[in-house]
Design an enzyme around this catalytic site. Structure first.
Site, PDB file in Angstrom:
ATOM      1  CD  GLN A   1     -10.716   4.850  18.708  1.00 42.31           C
ATOM      2  OE1 GLN A   1     -10.367   4.170  17.760  1.00 42.31           O
ATOM      3  NE2 GLN A   1     -11.906   5.384  18.795  1.00 42.31           N
TER       4      GLN A   1
ATOM      5  NE  ARG B   1      -5.785   0.624  10.707  1.00 42.26           N
ATOM      6  CZ  ARG B   1      -6.733   1.565  10.754  1.00 42.26           C
ATOM      7  NH1 ARG B   1      -8.009   1.232  10.798  1.00 42.26           N
ATOM      8  NH2 ARG B   1      -6.396   2.834  10.734  1.00 42.26           N
TER       9      ARG B   1
ATOM     10  CG  HIS C   1      -6.038   5.863  14.633  1.00 42.12           C
ATOM     11  ND1 HIS C   1      -6.325   4.701  13.946  1.00 42.12           N
ATOM     12  CD2 HIS C   1      -7.229   6.409  14.935  1.00 42.12           C
ATOM     13  CE1 HIS C   1      -7.641   4.556  13.847  1.00 42.12           C
ATOM     14  NE2 HIS C   1      -8.213   5.587  14.441  1.00 42.12           N
TER      15      HIS C   1
ATOM     16  CG  ASN D   1      -7.361   6.338  11.014  1.00 41.19           C
ATOM     17  OD1 ASN D   1      -7.623   5.319  10.382  1.00 41.19           O
ATOM     18  ND2 ASN D   1      -8.279   7.036  11.665  1.00 41.19           N
ATOM     19  CD  GLU D   2     -11.216   7.396   9.507  1.00 45.47           C
ATOM     20  OE1 GLU D   2     -11.387   8.173  10.465  1.00 45.47           O
ATOM     21  OE2 GLU D   2     -12.005   6.491   9.244  1.00 45.47           O
TER      22      GLU D   2
ATOM     23  CG  ASN E   1     -10.893   3.340   7.965  1.00 44.45           C
ATOM     24  OD1 ASN E   1     -10.340   2.282   7.648  1.00 44.45           O
ATOM     25  ND2 ASN E   1     -10.377   4.181   8.860  1.00 44.45           N
TER      26      ASN E   1
ATOM     27  CE1 TYR F   1     -17.124   1.996  11.465  1.00 43.35           C
ATOM     28  CE2 TYR F   1     -15.634   3.423  10.235  1.00 43.35           C
ATOM     29  CZ  TYR F   1     -15.859   2.504  11.250  1.00 43.35           C
ATOM     30  OH  TYR F   1     -14.806   2.091  12.040  1.00 43.35           O
TER      31      TYR F   1
ATOM     32  CD  GLU G   1     -11.353   2.506  11.376  1.00 41.44           C
ATOM     33  OE1 GLU G   1     -12.451   3.082  11.539  1.00 41.44           O
ATOM     34  OE2 GLU G   1     -10.259   3.020  11.678  1.00 41.44           O
TER      35      GLU G   1
ATOM     36  CD1 TRP H   1     -14.965   0.595  15.371  1.00 49.72           C
ATOM     37  CD2 TRP H   1     -12.777   0.631  14.890  1.00 49.72           C
ATOM     38  NE1 TRP H   1     -14.345   1.346  16.325  1.00 49.72           N
ATOM     39  CE2 TRP H   1     -13.002   1.389  16.049  1.00 49.72           C
ATOM     40  CE3 TRP H   1     -11.482   0.508  14.389  1.00 49.72           C
ATOM     41  CZ2 TRP H   1     -11.973   2.020  16.741  1.00 49.72           C
ATOM     42  CZ3 TRP H   1     -10.471   1.137  15.057  1.00 49.72           C
ATOM     43  CH2 TRP H   1     -10.718   1.883  16.228  1.00 49.72           C
TER      44      TRP H   1
ATOM     45  CD  GLU I   1     -15.913   6.423  17.555  1.00 51.35           C
ATOM     46  OE1 GLU I   1     -15.277   5.359  17.474  1.00 51.35           O
ATOM     47  OE2 GLU I   1     -15.745   7.377  16.759  1.00 51.35           O
ATOM     48  CD1 TRP I   2     -12.351   8.275  17.145  1.00 51.53           C
ATOM     49  CD2 TRP I   2     -10.719   9.125  18.410  1.00 51.53           C
ATOM     50  NE1 TRP I   2     -11.193   7.568  16.885  1.00 51.53           N
ATOM     51  CE2 TRP I   2     -10.186   8.065  17.648  1.00 51.53           C
ATOM     52  CE3 TRP I   2      -9.871   9.797  19.291  1.00 51.53           C
ATOM     53  CZ2 TRP I   2      -8.854   7.675  17.732  1.00 51.53           C
ATOM     54  CZ3 TRP I   2      -8.529   9.404  19.372  1.00 51.53           C
ATOM     55  CH2 TRP I   2      -8.040   8.367  18.597  1.00 51.53           C
TER      56      TRP I   2
ATOM     57  CG  PHE J   1     -18.152   0.790  16.528  1.00 52.33           C
ATOM     58  CD1 PHE J   1     -18.655   0.663  15.243  1.00 52.33           C
ATOM     59  CD2 PHE J   1     -18.115   2.049  17.102  1.00 52.33           C
ATOM     60  CE1 PHE J   1     -19.120   1.766  14.547  1.00 52.33           C
ATOM     61  CE2 PHE J   1     -18.574   3.166  16.415  1.00 52.33           C
ATOM     62  CZ  PHE J   1     -19.074   3.020  15.131  1.00 52.33           C
TER      63      PHE J   1
HETATM   64  O1  AM3 Z   1     -13.385   5.380  16.030  1.00 56.37           O
HETATM   65  C1  AM3 Z   1     -13.140   4.566  15.003  1.00 56.37           C
HETATM   66  C2  AM3 Z   1     -14.247   4.411  14.012  1.00 56.37           C
HETATM   67  C3  AM3 Z   1     -15.635   4.306  14.543  1.00 56.37           C
HETATM   68  O2  AM3 Z   1     -16.360   5.374  13.924  1.00 56.37           O
HETATM   69  C4  AM3 Z   1     -11.798   4.851  14.339  1.00 56.37           C
HETATM   70  O3  AM3 Z   1     -10.817   5.177  15.252  1.00 56.37           O
HETATM   71  C5  AM3 Z   1     -11.838   5.932  13.300  1.00 56.37           C
HETATM   72  O4  AM3 Z   1     -10.734   5.725  12.450  1.00 56.37           O
HETATM   73  C6  AM3 Z   1     -13.110   6.009  12.455  1.00 56.37           C
HETATM   74  O5  AM3 Z   1     -13.280   7.316  12.023  1.00 56.37           O
HETATM   75  N1  AM3 Z   1     -14.297   5.556  13.131  1.00 56.37           N
HETATM   76  C7  AM3 Z   1     -15.522   6.079  13.137  1.00 56.37           C
HETATM   77  N2  AM3 Z   1     -15.839   7.116  12.479  1.00 56.37           N
HETATM   78  C8  AM3 Z   1     -16.965   7.878  12.703  1.00 56.37           C
HETATM   79  C9  AM3 Z   1     -16.635   9.318  12.656  1.00 56.37           C
HETATM   80  C10 AM3 Z   1     -17.836  10.143  12.770  1.00 56.37           C
HETATM   81  C11 AM3 Z   1     -17.839  11.142  11.701  1.00 56.37           C
HETATM   82  C12 AM3 Z   1     -19.165  11.706  11.453  1.00 56.37           C
HETATM   83  C13 AM3 Z   1     -19.128  12.540  10.241  1.00 56.37           C
HETATM   84  C14 AM3 Z   1     -20.349  12.323   9.440  1.00 56.37           C
HETATM   85  C15 AM3 Z   1     -20.201  12.813   8.101  1.00 56.37           C
END
Ligand code: AM3
Length: 477
Positions: free
Chosen positions: A19, A75, A120, A165-166, A306, A308, A380, A429, A436-437, A445
């Site tokens: 990213q 990472r 990813h 990833n995820e 990961n 949060y 993360e 992270w 951020e996507w 972050f």
């Molecule tokens: O962007 C990174 C972090 C920060 O927030 C990373 O690349 C990802 O792997 C990870 O998913 N990250 C992240 N996730 C938040 C995603 C928002 C989802 C909201 C859904 C709520 C249920």
């Protein structure tokens, strides 16, 4: 000013990924699914990763920052479109290979262990156009070809591989909510360009898990003995708590965890999807053949977590729930962030993410118990401050709240470790603010602030606190 962290006996690491790279069409890289998505008008508020943190040109400076902080692991992910711009339909891009070779060599020279994620969220757009990417079993062939290319070229130096990833978050965001490309969505998230059926996310996960398992088998059969590395998967692992203290909502918590975390982990540890999902989806849920079960089961050397935030879960079998909560009602669970109007924790800059430190201990214990205490890595965990109009840079740099966040989450993790959880590392992270996507550049972050005009890296207060077990502080040389 807040003090830094209490010394810990655990190794503590730090992370970020592509990213940050930018250079989106340089040196033979092709368009990725994200390049196309973000360039489509309005997809991410007009923001994109074309430049991002310009890490592609500034990697030396960035690794020097890590070195100065005495970080012991980093990472990052490899960009599929840089290595194989046309997937298995074209050649390896030597310039892309050379970029990651330089990164790996310098990291090792500086004593920083690389943890490398193969995929990813991004891949060459050609795979989307040709056959619909993860919706098609053809993606398995492409993924395995790409993973093997990485093992062959980089495996002499990479001892920690993360395959994908995820997958759970990706399937959700790209095929339920429509926030990630290709932006398919299902009810109640009906406001996106392409509608889908409930089955799409299940198919996507299935193809991702088979890709992971095939790559892991290939690695174990042909590379692991010589390269002496490990290979694993990382899941997005939010925690859930009952909205009301009763047996129904406690069951809803179990279903929420099953439909999110165990959806990805049960197959790769036990060889099949969680019974909770089978009961709900019946024949809609794909099945693994006997041969597939053989290699899917036990296909991970460690579990990457990961984590949060935490949500409340409410049972929707015995009580009626309002359709259209924070998540689609999967497994008859409604999830929310408030109880009697009181939010579950302090707000952050990410929609629906609140500061709930106890969630770290709870999620680690869940994974520990369900998967017989396999080795775990927190890959993360991080904090982005609530967004404000016209915020001053000084305020962003003085990030006491981030320090408090990591202190509290690490204390919670330490409790789980003291109770016997086999957690082997913790990654923040992230090192720098980045793209951020679906949220663009608003979430921040990083332990380092990036001036978006000059791309200068400026340490925040928190940067001086990592890694926490370092008794002497950052280097001054
Ligand atoms: O962007 C990174 C972090 C920060 O927030 C990373 O690349 C990802 O792997 C990870 O998913 N990250 C992240 N996730 C938040 C995603 C928002 C989802 C909201 C859904 C709520 C249920």
């Amino acid at each position: 000013m807040l003090s830094c962290f209490v010394a810990s006996s655990q190794d503590l690491f730090i992370s970020l990924s592509h990213q940050i790279e930018g250079a989106f069409l340089e040196d033979g890289k092709s368009l990725s699914n994200w390049d196309v998505f973000t360039h489509r008008q309005g997809s991410v508020n007009g923001e994109n990763g074309d430049i991002a943190d310009d890490h592609y040109h500034r990697y030396l400076e960035d690794i020097e920052i890590m070195h100065s902080m005495r970080i012991n692991a980093y990472r990052f992910s490899i960009s599929w479109s840089r290595i194989l711009p046309r997937g298995r339909f074209g050649e390896i891009n030597a310039a892309g290979v050379s970029f990651y070779n330089k990164i790996l060599d310098i990291l090792l020279l500086k004593g920083i262990e690389p943890f490398v994620t193969i995929c990813h969220h991004d891949f060459p757009q050609e795979l989307e156009v040709r056959y619909g990417s993860w919706l098609s079993p053809q993606m398995q062939e492409d993924y395995v070809h790409y993973a093997e290319t990485c093992f062959k070229i980089f495996g002499d130096r990479v001892k920690y591989w993360v395959t994908i990833n995820e997958p759970n978050l990706f399937a959700d965001m790209a095929y339920i909510r429509g926030h990630y490309p290709p932006a398919h969505c299902s009810e109640p998230f009906g406001n996106c360009s392409v509608g889908n059926s409930d089955v799409e996310p299940l198919t996507v996960m299935h193809n991702m898990l088979l890709s992971h398992a095939k790559a892991a088998k290939l690695y174990r059969d042909s590379y692991q003995a010589k390269q002496e590395g490990v290979i694993g998967l990382v899941v997005s692992a939010m925690m859930y708590e009952p909205l009301n203290e009763n047996e129904f909502d406690r069951d809803a918590v179990n279903r929420a965890l099953a439909f999110n975390v165990a959806w990805a982990l049960d197959p790769i540890v036990f060889g099949d999807y969680p019974p909770e999902m089978r009961q709900y989806h019946g024949n809609e849920l794909p099945t693994f053949s006997a041969e597939e079960t053989e290699y899917v089961k036990g296909s991970t050397d460690f579990i990457g977590i990961n984590h949060y935030s935490t949500f409340y879960a409410q049972d929707c079998i015995h009580s009626s729930c309002i359709l259209g909560g924070d998540r689609p009602i999967r497994g008859f669970v409604y999830t929310t962030i408030e109880r009697n109007g009181v939010p579950i924790g302090d707000p952050t800059g990410m929609p629906r993410f609140f500061v709930v430190p106890r969630g770290m201990e709870e999620i680690v214990n869940y994974v520990k118990e369900r998967y017989h205490n396999m080795p775990m890595y927190i890959l993360e965990n991080g904090y982005s401050p609530p967004r404000k109009q016209d915020v001053q840079v000084q305020e962003l740099l003085h990030d006491d709240k981030r320090i408090e966040f990591h202190k509290a989450y690490l204390a919670s993790l330490a409790r789980a470790i003291r109770d016997g959880a086999d957690v082997r590392g913790y990654f923040v992270w992230s090192l720098m603010d980045n793209y951020e996507w679906a949220e663009g550049y608003s979430p921040m972050f990083g332990l380092y602030y990036i001036d978006r005009q000059t791309l200068k890296r400026i340490p925040k207060l928190s940067a001086k606190c990592f890694p926490p077990h370092n008794p002497i502080g950052p280097r001054n040389d």
